[in-house]
Motif scaffolding. Structure first.
Motif, short mmCIF file in Angstrom:
data_model
loop_
_atom_site.label_atom_id
_atom_site.label_comp_id
_atom_site.label_asym_id
_atom_site.label_seq_id
_atom_site.Cartn_x
_atom_site.Cartn_y
_atom_site.Cartn_z
N UNK A 6 4.00 3.62 9.60
CA UNK A 6 4.81 4.69 10.19
C UNK A 6 5.09 4.40 11.66
N UNK A 7 4.10 3.90 12.37
CA UNK A 7 4.29 3.57 13.79
C UNK A 7 5.24 2.40 13.96
N UNK A 8 5.10 1.37 13.13
CA UNK A 8 6.00 0.21 13.21
C UNK A 8 7.45 0.60 12.95
N UNK A 9 7.65 1.50 12.01
CA UNK A 9 9.00 1.91 11.63
C UNK A 9 9.51 3.09 12.47
N UNK A 10 8.62 3.67 13.27
CA UNK A 10 8.94 4.85 14.09
C UNK A 10 9.49 6.00 13.24
N UNK A 11 8.83 6.23 12.12
CA UNK A 11 9.22 7.35 11.25
C UNK A 11 8.04 7.80 10.41
N UNK A 12 8.04 9.05 10.09
CA UNK A 12 7.00 9.61 9.24
C UNK A 12 7.42 9.40 7.78
N UNK A 13 6.54 8.82 7.00
CA UNK A 13 6.85 8.49 5.62
C UNK A 13 6.24 9.46 4.62
N UNK A 14 5.10 10.04 4.99
CA UNK A 14 4.38 10.92 4.09
C UNK A 14 4.00 12.22 4.77
N UNK A 15 4.03 13.27 3.99
CA UNK A 15 3.49 14.56 4.43
C UNK A 15 2.19 14.75 3.67
N UNK A 16 1.11 14.88 4.40
CA UNK A 16 -0.18 15.09 3.75
C UNK A 16 -0.28 16.53 3.29
N UNK B 223 -6.14 4.42 -3.54
CA UNK B 223 -7.28 3.63 -3.04
C UNK B 223 -8.11 3.09 -4.20
N UNK B 224 -8.27 3.88 -5.24
CA UNK B 224 -9.02 3.42 -6.42
C UNK B 224 -8.27 2.30 -7.12
N UNK B 225 -6.97 2.46 -7.24
CA UNK B 225 -6.16 1.45 -7.93
C UNK B 225 -6.11 0.14 -7.14
N UNK B 226 -6.03 0.25 -5.82
CA UNK B 226 -5.95 -0.94 -4.97
C UNK B 226 -7.31 -1.50 -4.59
N UNK C 88 -5.11 4.41 7.49
CA UNK C 88 -4.82 3.66 8.71
C UNK C 88 -3.61 2.75 8.51
N UNK C 89 -3.51 2.10 7.37
CA UNK C 89 -2.38 1.20 7.12
C UNK C 89 -1.07 1.97 7.00
N UNK C 90 -1.11 3.14 6.39
CA UNK C 90 0.10 3.96 6.30
C UNK C 90 0.51 4.40 7.70
N UNK C 91 -0.46 4.80 8.51
CA UNK C 91 -0.17 5.19 9.88
C UNK C 91 0.43 4.02 10.67
N UNK D 117 0.84 -1.20 0.00
CA UNK D 117 0.00 0.00 0.00
C UNK D 117 0.87 1.25 0.00
N UNK D 118 1.93 1.25 0.82
CA UNK D 118 2.83 2.40 0.84
C UNK D 118 3.43 2.66 -0.55
N UNK D 119 3.87 1.60 -1.21
CA UNK D 119 4.49 1.76 -2.54
C UNK D 119 3.49 2.36 -3.52
N UNK D 120 2.25 1.93 -3.48
CA UNK D 120 1.24 2.47 -4.40
C UNK D 120 0.94 3.93 -4.10
N UNK D 121 0.82 4.27 -2.81
CA UNK D 121 0.57 5.67 -2.44
C UNK D 121 1.77 6.53 -2.85
N UNK D 122 2.97 6.04 -2.63
CA UNK D 122 4.17 6.79 -3.00
C UNK D 122 4.24 6.99 -4.51
N UNK D 123 3.88 5.96 -5.25
CA UNK D 123 3.91 6.04 -6.71
C UNK D 123 2.88 7.04 -7.23
#
Length: 91
Positions: free
Chosen positions: A41-51, A23-26, A35-38, A9-15
């Motif tokens: 981010x919590x599992x990795x303890x880092x922010x991956x995206x800026x909304x 969300x439409x593509x997936x 929720x999954x991106x969050x 999901x992260x890869x698709x959002x990043x792409x």
């Protein structure tokens, strides 16, 4: 245990640089993607995206993870597919 669905999901959002388009593509709801991106981010303890108002921007950490997802051996999208998470197609 690694949840490859989160990475897929992260890869698709990043792409797409857009949660709605991803969300439409997936074929997954926007709230579920958020929720999954969050969770990732919590599992990795880092922010991956800026909304942003017109999509998302990858943080430095997000850019690194996105790049690594394709240079990993095997690449995460391929590994995700091999583990039973094939790309979902629009119907």
């Amino acid at each position: 245990m690694v949840d490859f669905e989160l990475y897929r999901i992260f890869v698709e959002v990043a792409k797409e640089r857009n949660i709605t388009k991803a969300s439409e593509k997936l074929n997954v709801s926007q709230p579920a993607i958020t929720k999954k991106i969050k969770n990732l981010e919590e599992q990795l303890s880092m922010k991956l995206l800026e909304r942003k108002s017109k999509g998302v921007e990858l943080t430095l950490e997000g850019k690194k993870l996105y790049e690594k997802s394709f240079t990993a051996s095997p690449p995460l999208p391929l590994l995700s597919y091999a583990c039973g998470f094939p790309p979902r197609r629009r119907q």
